[in-house]
Design a protein around this motif. Sequence first.
Motif: not given
Length: 76
Positions: A31-34, A38-48, A56-65
């Motif tokens: 869970i921590k790795a995922l 996801v956080c890293y991918t969102l931080d480095k998002w290139c806009g595509e 990814l935003i939904v997945l991030k909140s689910m994993l944080q939960g």
Amino acid sequence: MKENILKKEWSKRDVKRARNLLTGKTNERTIKALHSAVCYTLDKWCGEGELDQEQLIVLKSMLQGCRFEVEVYREE
């Protein structure tokens, strides 16, 4: 563009669909790795791919939960 997605109002249908994305069993380390990936991918998002970013935003909140649940139910 990222700000607009983050401020998006989620309908009840969106929330229900998001909750049904993942089911299963895993360990705390996975869970921590995922979550970190996801956080890293969102931080480095290139806009595509706006849809991918929303998911990814939904997945991030689910994993944080999941991480919060692990902390609450941790046996000491």
